[in-house]
Design a protein around this motif. Structure first.
Motif, PDB file in Angstrom:
ATOM      1  N   TYR A 128       0.766 -40.944  48.065  1.00  0.00           N
ATOM      2  CA  TYR A 128       0.379 -41.276  49.612  1.00  0.00           C
ATOM      3  C   TYR A 128      -0.065 -42.919  49.467  1.00  0.00           C
ATOM      4  N   ASP A 129       0.210 -43.448  50.665  1.00  0.00           N
ATOM      5  CA  ASP A 129       0.043 -44.763  50.927  1.00  0.00           C
ATOM      6  C   ASP A 129      -1.094 -44.820  51.582  1.00  0.00           C
ATOM      7  N   CYS A 130      -2.229 -45.407  51.375  1.00  0.00           N
ATOM      8  CA  CYS A 130      -3.635 -45.198  52.082  1.00  0.00           C
ATOM      9  C   CYS A 130      -4.299 -46.701  52.316  1.00  0.00           C
ATOM     10  N   THR A 131      -4.563 -46.722  53.671  1.00  0.00           N
ATOM     11  CA  THR A 131      -5.219 -47.832  54.147  1.00  0.00           C
ATOM     12  C   THR A 131      -6.666 -48.059  53.489  1.00  0.00           C
ATOM     13  N   VAL A 132      -7.284 -47.084  53.358  1.00  0.00           N
ATOM     14  CA  VAL A 132      -8.576 -47.247  52.605  1.00  0.00           C
ATOM     15  C   VAL A 132      -8.596 -46.318  51.337  1.00  0.00           C
ATOM     16  N   GLN A 133      -8.865 -46.732  50.420  1.00  0.00           N
ATOM     17  CA  GLN A 133      -9.003 -46.111  49.152  1.00  0.00           C
ATOM     18  C   GLN A 133     -10.175 -46.630  48.211  1.00  0.00           C
ATOM     19  N   GLY A 134     -10.485 -46.096  47.286  1.00  0.00           N
ATOM     20  CA  GLY A 134     -11.587 -46.478  46.165  1.00  0.00           C
ATOM     21  C   GLY A 134     -10.608 -47.104  44.907  1.00  0.00           C
ATOM     22  N   ASP A 135     -11.285 -47.777  43.994  1.00  0.00           N
ATOM     23  CA  ASP A 135     -10.736 -48.261  42.832  1.00  0.00           C
ATOM     24  C   ASP A 135     -10.439 -46.917  41.906  1.00  0.00           C
TER      25      ASP A 135
END
Length: 135
Positions: A128-135
């Motif tokens: 998935y391509d996510c706008t908000v995500q953690g490292d």
């Protein structure tokens, strides 16, 4: 000797009860995950960065706050408004909530579900391509 046998039986019964209780609460876990996903998107839609950051996983909040404080940065992300929950699935300590215009991924933390990624769109067989995500 008898005490050890009784103790072992109590342990087995306790484990069985925990397993049954865990199975019975799967729907509740899905509802809880969906509720957290909806709270994130509703908070962003309402301009409430503090409330939005409160439901992020620690690593995700840290990644969002890379250049400015989380409550400001989360509002700058291109997240869709809150939509209708289409499906919520729980996989052990992880959950996926599909909404009308978004997919949100969550993790189970001591305080409950926290968002680890949001604003996610599928890309076929790729991640998935996510706008908000953690490292």
């Amino acid at each position: 000797m008898l005490t050890a046998v009784i103790r072992m039986r109590l342990v087995v019964v306790a484990l069985a009860l925990v397993a049954v209780a865990g199975c019975a609460s799967v729907g509740n876990r899905e509802d809880a995950a969906a509720g957290v996903a909806a709270r994130l998107l509703s908070a962003v839609d309402a301009g409430d960065g503090d409330a939005a950051c409160a439901v992020l996983a620690p690593g995700t909040a840290q990644a969002v706050a890379e250049d400015e404080p989380c409550p400001e940065a989360i509002l700058d992300k291109d997240l869709p408004g809150p939509g209708r929950v289409l499906e919520a699935s729980v996989y052990g300590q992880w959950a996926q909530v599909r909404l009308d215009d978004d997919t949100v991924f969550l993790g189970a933390f001591p305080g409950g579900w926290r968002v680890v990624a949001a604003g996610c769109t599928p890309r076929g067989s790729r991640p998935y391509d996510c706008t908000v995500q953690g490292d």
